[in-house]
Design a protein around this motif. Structure first.
Motif, PDB file in Angstrom:
ATOM      1  N   GLU A  12      42.698  27.807   9.703  1.00  0.00           N
ATOM      2  CA  GLU A  12      43.839  27.796  10.611  1.00  0.00           C
ATOM      3  C   GLU A  12      44.783  26.665  10.215  1.00  0.00           C
ATOM      4  OE1 GLU A  12      43.317  29.071  15.066  1.00  0.00           O
ATOM      5  OE2 GLU A  12      41.691  27.706  14.534  1.00  0.00           O
ATOM      6  N   ILE A  13      46.058  26.934  10.350  1.00  0.00           N
ATOM      7  CA  ILE A  13      47.090  25.927  10.120  1.00  0.00           C
ATOM      8  C   ILE A  13      47.986  25.933  11.352  1.00  0.00           C
ATOM      9  CG2 ILE A  13      49.039  25.222   8.682  1.00  0.00           C
ATOM     10  CD1 ILE A  13      47.643  27.022   6.467  1.00  0.00           C
ATOM     11  N   PHE A  14      48.168  24.767  11.962  1.00  0.00           N
ATOM     12  CA  PHE A  14      49.035  24.632  13.134  1.00  0.00           C
ATOM     13  C   PHE A  14      50.234  23.776  12.767  1.00  0.00           C
ATOM     14  CE2 PHE A  14      45.143  25.848  15.179  1.00  0.00           C
ATOM     15  CZ  PHE A  14      45.518  26.476  16.357  1.00  0.00           C
ATOM     16  N   TYR A  15      51.404  24.236  13.171  1.00  0.00           N
ATOM     17  CA  TYR A  15      52.648  23.482  13.029  1.00  0.00           C
ATOM     18  C   TYR A  15      53.189  23.258  14.437  1.00  0.00           C
ATOM     19  CZ  TYR A  15      57.515  22.366  12.039  1.00  0.00           C
ATOM     20  OH  TYR A  15      58.731  21.753  12.000  1.00  0.00           O
ATOM     21  N   VAL A  16      53.400  21.989  14.802  1.00  0.00           N
ATOM     22  CA  VAL A  16      53.905  21.660  16.137  1.00  0.00           C
ATOM     23  C   VAL A  16      55.425  21.753  16.117  1.00  0.00           C
ATOM     24  CG1 VAL A  16      54.008  19.927  17.967  1.00  0.00           C
ATOM     25  CG2 VAL A  16      51.927  20.145  16.567  1.00  0.00           C
ATOM     26  N   VAL A  17      55.959  22.674  16.898  1.00  0.00           N
ATOM     27  CA  VAL A  17      57.406  22.867  17.004  1.00  0.00           C
ATOM     28  C   VAL A  17      57.982  21.964  18.083  1.00  0.00           C
ATOM     29  CG1 VAL A  17      59.236  24.558  17.506  1.00  0.00           C
ATOM     30  CG2 VAL A  17      57.201  25.254  16.224  1.00  0.00           C
ATOM     31  N   GLU A  18      57.252  21.839  19.185  1.00  0.00           N
ATOM     32  CA  GLU A  18      57.738  21.076  20.340  1.00  0.00           C
ATOM     33  C   GLU A  18      56.547  20.481  21.073  1.00  0.00           C
ATOM     34  OE1 GLU A  18      59.876  22.185  24.613  1.00  0.00           O
ATOM     35  OE2 GLU A  18      60.112  23.552  22.917  1.00  0.00           O
ATOM     36  N   GLY A  19      56.729  19.285  21.613  1.00  0.00           N
ATOM     37  CA  GLY A  19      55.686  18.670  22.422  1.00  0.00           C
ATOM     38  C   GLY A  19      54.735  17.809  21.617  1.00  0.00           C
TER      39      GLY A  19
ATOM     40  N   THR B 255      39.336  21.938  18.013  1.00  0.00           N
ATOM     41  CA  THR B 255      39.989  22.309  19.263  1.00  0.00           C
ATOM     42  C   THR B 255      41.273  21.505  19.370  1.00  0.00           C
ATOM     43  OG1 THR B 255      39.735  22.585  21.651  1.00  0.00           O
ATOM     44  CG2 THR B 255      38.771  20.599  20.695  1.00  0.00           C
ATOM     45  N   TRP B 256      42.011  21.734  20.434  1.00  0.00           N
ATOM     46  CA  TRP B 256      43.225  20.968  20.684  1.00  0.00           C
ATOM     47  C   TRP B 256      43.501  20.930  22.181  1.00  0.00           C
ATOM     48  CZ3 TRP B 256      46.738  24.058  23.130  1.00  0.00           C
ATOM     49  CH2 TRP B 256      46.692  25.424  22.875  1.00  0.00           C
ATOM     50  N   LEU B 257      44.326  19.976  22.577  1.00  0.00           N
ATOM     51  CA  LEU B 257      44.751  19.826  23.960  1.00  0.00           C
ATOM     52  C   LEU B 257      46.236  19.517  23.964  1.00  0.00           C
ATOM     53  CD1 LEU B 257      44.150  19.426  27.040  1.00  0.00           C
ATOM     54  CD2 LEU B 257      43.746  17.009  26.484  1.00  0.00           C
ATOM     55  N   GLN B 258      46.998  20.255  24.751  1.00  0.00           N
ATOM     56  CA  GLN B 258      48.415  19.964  24.899  1.00  0.00           C
ATOM     57  C   GLN B 258      48.560  18.728  25.772  1.00  0.00           C
ATOM     58  OE1 GLN B 258      51.046  23.308  25.708  1.00  0.00           O
ATOM     59  NE2 GLN B 258      52.134  22.047  27.217  1.00  0.00           N
ATOM     60  N   LEU B 259      49.292  17.731  25.291  1.00  0.00           N
ATOM     61  CA  LEU B 259      49.477  16.479  26.022  1.00  0.00           C
ATOM     62  C   LEU B 259      50.786  16.442  26.808  1.00  0.00           C
ATOM     63  CD1 LEU B 259      48.304  13.995  23.231  1.00  0.00           C
ATOM     64  CD2 LEU B 259      46.966  14.857  25.185  1.00  0.00           C
ATOM     65  N   SER B 260      51.792  17.163  26.348  1.00  0.00           N
ATOM     66  CA  SER B 260      53.110  17.171  26.988  1.00  0.00           C
ATOM     67  C   SER B 260      53.181  18.295  28.022  1.00  0.00           C
ATOM     68  CB  SER B 260      54.198  17.342  25.933  1.00  0.00           C
ATOM     69  OG  SER B 260      53.905  18.430  25.094  1.00  0.00           O
ATOM     70  N   ASP B 261      54.171  18.199  28.930  1.00  0.00           N
ATOM     71  CA  ASP B 261      54.330  19.225  29.957  1.00  0.00           C
ATOM     72  C   ASP B 261      54.631  20.595  29.358  1.00  0.00           C
ATOM     73  OD1 ASP B 261      53.814  17.474  32.048  1.00  0.00           O
ATOM     74  OD2 ASP B 261      55.920  16.907  32.257  1.00  0.00           O
ATOM     75  N   LYS B 262      55.379  20.616  28.249  1.00  0.00           N
ATOM     76  CA  LYS B 262      55.673  21.866  27.552  1.00  0.00           C
ATOM     77  C   LYS B 262      55.436  21.625  26.064  1.00  0.00           C
ATOM     78  CE  LYS B 262      59.030  25.457  26.634  1.00  0.00           C
ATOM     79  NZ  LYS B 262      60.413  25.707  26.326  1.00  0.00           N
ATOM     80  N   GLY B 263      54.967  22.644  25.386  1.00  0.00           N
ATOM     81  CA  GLY B 263      54.746  22.534  23.955  1.00  0.00           C
ATOM     82  C   GLY B 263      54.905  23.878  23.278  1.00  0.00           C
ATOM     83  N   LYS B 264      55.074  23.823  21.979  1.00  0.00           N
ATOM     84  CA  LYS B 264      55.164  25.063  21.205  1.00  0.00           C
ATOM     85  C   LYS B 264      54.495  24.842  19.857  1.00  0.00           C
ATOM     86  CE  LYS B 264      58.915  27.691  21.163  1.00  0.00           C
ATOM     87  NZ  LYS B 264      60.250  28.256  20.811  1.00  0.00           N
ATOM     88  N   LEU B 265      53.645  25.793  19.496  1.00  0.00           N
ATOM     89  CA  LEU B 265      52.935  25.777  18.227  1.00  0.00           C
ATOM     90  C   LEU B 265      53.209  27.073  17.477  1.00  0.00           C
ATOM     91  CD1 LEU B 265      49.389  24.787  19.571  1.00  0.00           C
ATOM     92  CD2 LEU B 265      50.935  23.278  18.302  1.00  0.00           C
ATOM     93  N   VAL B 266      53.321  27.001  16.169  1.00  0.00           N
ATOM     94  CA  VAL B 266      53.251  28.169  15.314  1.00  0.00           C
ATOM     95  C   VAL B 266      51.982  27.980  14.513  1.00  0.00           C
ATOM     96  CG1 VAL B 266      54.291  29.442  13.401  1.00  0.00           C
ATOM     97  CG2 VAL B 266      55.740  28.515  15.221  1.00  0.00           C
ATOM     98  N   TYR B 267      51.131  28.999  14.526  1.00  0.00           N
ATOM     99  CA  TYR B 267      49.886  28.843  13.779  1.00  0.00           C
ATOM    100  C   TYR B 267      49.545  30.084  12.978  1.00  0.00           C
ATOM    101  CZ  TYR B 267      47.460  30.898  17.876  1.00  0.00           C
ATOM    102  OH  TYR B 267      47.036  31.700  18.910  1.00  0.00           O
ATOM    103  N   PHE B 268      48.818  29.810  11.901  1.00  0.00           N
ATOM    104  CA  PHE B 268      48.511  30.793  10.880  1.00  0.00           C
ATOM    105  C   PHE B 268      46.996  30.912  10.754  1.00  0.00           C
ATOM    106  CE2 PHE B 268      52.273  28.390  10.040  1.00  0.00           C
ATOM    107  CZ  PHE B 268      53.216  29.269   9.527  1.00  0.00           C
ATOM    108  N   LEU B 269      46.502  32.124  10.613  1.00  0.00           N
ATOM    109  CA  LEU B 269      45.094  32.368  10.334  1.00  0.00           C
ATOM    110  C   LEU B 269      45.002  33.105   9.017  1.00  0.00           C
ATOM    111  CD1 LEU B 269      45.240  33.030  13.758  1.00  0.00           C
ATOM    112  CD2 LEU B 269      42.902  32.451  13.189  1.00  0.00           C
TER     113      LEU B 269
END
Length: 181
Positions: free
Chosen positions: A89-96, A124-138
């Motif tokens: 898995e690859i995660f890219y944080v767009v926002e948050g 695993t992961w945990l969103q820390l901000s009130d809003k967030g956006k991830l793009v992820y690849f499998l």
């Protein structure tokens, strides 16, 4: 002796025969556009019933070689600690801002950051901000689209046993709880 030579020659030629065929009929040959805020097939999946988790590139487009999803989080949540048996898995944080755990190491990621999570390593992961956006690849795709659809169909909170059963049916295993602060 001739039979042995025939069998060896046949076995040796099998990889050549296997790789000379046409591309799978499951590979999209036309290309396409998916609009912002939309799911590839107009069948949005809500993670925990609230957070959009849209398929952007489907396993159906890539002969199960790649899936790309966009997650928009409105809650400070994340999945349990788990492993994928066959997918990176690859995660890219767009926002948050997010806290990721890879095995026992924890890292904070902000907009613009990327993390690679290799198969068979707990994460695993945990969103820390009130809003967030991830793009992820499998890669390869595995059965993530089917997994999210199955989880989305559940009525009410699932038992830990049912969560494990659904994970295992889709090539994963839960190995610990979600991250908490």
């Amino acid at each position: 002796m001739q039979r042995r030579n025939f069998i060896q020659a046949t076995l040796a030629s099998m990889p050549v025969i296997a790789t000379t065929g046409k591309l799978s009929t499951f590979r999209n040959q036309k290309g396409f556009k998916v609009n912002a805020g939309k799911d590839r097939f107009d069948q949005p999946i809500k993670y925990r019933g609230v957070n959009p988790n849209d398929v952007k590139i489907s396993s159906k487009d890539t002969d199960r070689q790649l899936t790309v999803l966009e997650y928009v989080g409105f809650e400070k949540i994340g999945p349990p600690l788990h492993v994928h048996f066959d997918q990176d898995e690859i995660f890219y944080v767009v926002e948050g801002e997010y806290l990721f755990q890879l095995d026992t190491e924890r890292m904070t990621l902000k907009a613009g950051d990327t993390i690679f999570l290799p198969r068979a390593v707990p994460h695993t992961w945990l969103q820390l901000s009130d809003k967030g956006k991830l793009v992820y690849f499998l890669q390869p795709s595995g059965q993530m689209e089917e997994f999210f659809k199955k989880m989305n169909e559940l009525q009410g909170p699932p038992t830990p046993e049912l969560i494990q059963q659904i994970h295992q049916a889709h090539g994963m295993k839960v190995v610990g709880p979600p991250i908490t602060l």
